[in-house]
Scaffold this motif. Structure first.
Motif, PDB file in Angstrom:
ATOM      1  N   ASP A 268       0.845  -1.189   0.000  1.00 18.31           N
ATOM      2  CA  ASP A 268       0.000   0.000   0.000  1.00 18.31           C
ATOM      3  C   ASP A 268       0.888   1.250   0.000  1.00 18.31           C
ATOM      4  O   ASP A 268       1.369   1.685   1.036  1.00 18.31           O
ATOM      5  CB  ASP A 268      -0.915  -0.015   1.226  1.00 18.31           C
TER       6      ASP A 268
ATOM      7  N   ARG B  89       1.765   8.494   3.287  1.00 18.48           N
ATOM      8  CA  ARG B  89       1.147   9.377   4.286  1.00 18.48           C
ATOM      9  C   ARG B  89       1.857   9.253   5.634  1.00 18.48           C
ATOM     10  O   ARG B  89       2.065  10.249   6.332  1.00 18.48           O
ATOM     11  CB  ARG B  89      -0.324   9.031   4.429  1.00 18.48           C
ATOM     12  N   VAL B  90       2.229   8.049   6.003  1.00 16.33           N
ATOM     13  CA  VAL B  90       2.937   7.838   7.262  1.00 16.33           C
ATOM     14  C   VAL B  90       4.308   8.511   7.214  1.00 16.33           C
ATOM     15  O   VAL B  90       4.735   9.153   8.182  1.00 16.33           O
ATOM     16  CB  VAL B  90       3.063   6.323   7.564  1.00 16.33           C
TER      17      VAL B  90
ATOM     18  N   LYS C 239       0.049   4.372  -0.835  1.00 14.46           N
ATOM     19  CA  LYS C 239      -0.607   5.569  -0.322  1.00 14.46           C
ATOM     20  C   LYS C 239      -0.411   5.699   1.183  1.00 14.46           C
ATOM     21  O   LYS C 239      -0.014   6.742   1.688  1.00 14.46           O
ATOM     22  CB  LYS C 239      -2.110   5.512  -0.612  1.00 14.46           C
ATOM     23  N   THR C 240      -0.692   4.622   1.891  1.00 14.80           N
ATOM     24  CA  THR C 240      -0.593   4.663   3.342  1.00 14.80           C
ATOM     25  C   THR C 240       0.853   4.857   3.789  1.00 14.80           C
ATOM     26  O   THR C 240       1.124   5.632   4.707  1.00 14.80           O
ATOM     27  CB  THR C 240      -1.148   3.357   3.948  1.00 14.80           C
ATOM     28  N   SER C 241       1.793   4.174   3.128  1.00 13.20           N
ATOM     29  CA  SER C 241       3.187   4.326   3.523  1.00 13.20           C
ATOM     30  C   SER C 241       3.677   5.745   3.243  1.00 13.20           C
ATOM     31  O   SER C 241       4.465   6.304   4.009  1.00 13.20           O
ATOM     32  CB  SER C 241       4.068   3.305   2.812  1.00 13.20           C
TER      33      SER C 241
END
Length: 141
Positions: free
Chosen positions: A116, A122-123, A118-120
């Motif tokens: 993923d 954003r983090v 996107k999530t990585s």
């Protein structure tokens, strides 16, 4: 010399290979496994018991003892693309999902990457760019 000495005996652990009396009637693989297990057990007991367990194992000369390094075995295997099984060698493209791919499947869309992004992303942005806010009470001492 009797006929039983000339006939090879099977490994005591019934792995299908022939054992040797020098290796306690074990094949070479089972013998190395038993030596490694004895060393691991001795490390868990303490340093004093290491010498006694090594004497029990009765290791032979280093010339007779073959040590197999697992890291060299994995290097000898040709690396292949996870999608098309094509040999990639040194030119393989590593992905964040943990696979190695050829030039055709190097992009995440081509090999249906489960990672993923996107999530990585954003983090990573939240970690690298903390929230900076000015103090609303400017007259505070």
């Amino acid at each position: 010399m009797s006929s039983s000495d000339s006939t090879p005996t099977l490994c005591v652990k019934n792995c299908g290979f022939y054992g040797s009396p020098a290796n306690r009637n074990l094949c070479s693989k089972c013998y190395l496994d038993s030596v490694n297990q004895a060393i691991l057990r001795s490390e868990s007991r303490g340093i004093d018991s290491i010498t006694s367990s090594v004497e029990q194992v009765s290791l032979h000369d280093e010339k007779d003892h073959v040590v197999v390094d697992d890291s060299s075995v994995s290097k000898n295997k040709p690396s292949r693309c996870l999608c098309c099984k094509k040999k990639v060698g040194l030119l393989g493209f590593a992905c964040r999902c943990g696979g190695k791919f050829c030039s055709m499947h190097r992009y995440p869309e081509e090999h249906k990457c489960p990672f993923d992004y996107k999530t990585s992303g954003r983090v990573a942005l939240a970690r690298e760019n903390p929230l900076v806010a000015c103090d609303r009470l400017r007259h505070r001492v």
